[in-house]
Design an enzyme around this catalytic site. Sequence first.
Site, PDB file in Angstrom:
ATOM      1  N   GLU A 106      12.722   7.467   8.201  1.00 56.82           N
ATOM      2  CA  GLU A 106      11.363   7.069   7.825  1.00 56.82           C
ATOM      3  C   GLU A 106      10.934   5.969   8.787  1.00 56.82           C
ATOM      4  OE1 GLU A 106      11.055   5.815   3.787  1.00 56.82           O
ATOM      5  OE2 GLU A 106      11.636   7.747   2.963  1.00 56.82           O
TER       6      GLU A 106
ATOM      7  N   ASP B  33       4.918  -3.285  -0.727  1.00 61.85           N
ATOM      8  CA  ASP B  33       6.086  -3.770  -0.006  1.00 61.85           C
ATOM      9  C   ASP B  33       6.371  -5.231  -0.303  1.00 61.85           C
ATOM     10  OD1 ASP B  33       6.823  -1.399   1.455  1.00 61.85           O
ATOM     11  OD2 ASP B  33       4.960  -1.654   2.573  1.00 61.85           O
TER      12      ASP B  33
END
EC number: 4.2.1.20
Length: 278
Positions: free
Chosen positions: A50, A61
């Site tokens: 990824e 995040d």
Amino acid sequence: MTTRLDDTFARCRAEGRAALVTYVMAGDPDPETSFAVLRALPAAGADIVEFGLPFTDPMADGPAIQAAGLRALKAGQSVARTLDLVRRFRAEDPRTPVILMGYYNPIYTYGVPRFLADAVAAGVDGLIVVDLPPEEDDELCLPARQAGLAFIRLATPTTDERRLPAVLANTSGFVYYVSITGITGAATPDFGAVASAVARIRAQTALPVVVGFGVKTGEHAAAIARNADGVVVGSALVDTLARSLDLEGRATSGSVAAVLALVRDLAAGVRSAAGGAA
């Protein structure tokens, strides 16, 4: 026709194990160091890569990936430059799947049709766009699938039986189960709860189910791998890279090696659980 993702999961199943999915931020801390890490991940044990698209407002995040994105943006990383790195990787590695993970704004700004065409040409295999819910599938999900890209959805501990069918409806490639509620890099997963959640998702889809968020060590990876088709590790790798940088945030001679050492430990953990992934 099978895809690189299909082939990878089939190969891992044949080996009786889960896949190791590694996340790194494109361009962190600079394009060449980022590429050096990217190109070395498969040999260190990563089955799927990824590659994060840096964005100024990464709401899902935690601090590690937020900081990585800011370092990458400061170094001039962009969607176009990220696709260039994928293109360079694909010229060397025709087998390892590459998933771009990020937020819709940079893709929208780049232009959806142009982005999809360029991503396919670069050798991208799929997308994870965390801020586009199923209700907005017409924006990117369906065009991406029509272009030949997998569109991978997140399911979370709060995705109940009423919501799960909508999440799964247009998902392809694999399902990404978020093992904790909150941001990336947070607490250690409850492995028993993860096993139950994976079983619940598998009851509604034939797609592989991979698990991420909170996986930091080879032991964590092994525990997840016993019950899932794949294990995603991101923040721990990004943190390891960050700790290797100098006081100015620049790569050092040990930066790439530090990341790869952790990948090897994670890969050993996943492989130690062989026979557990069903």
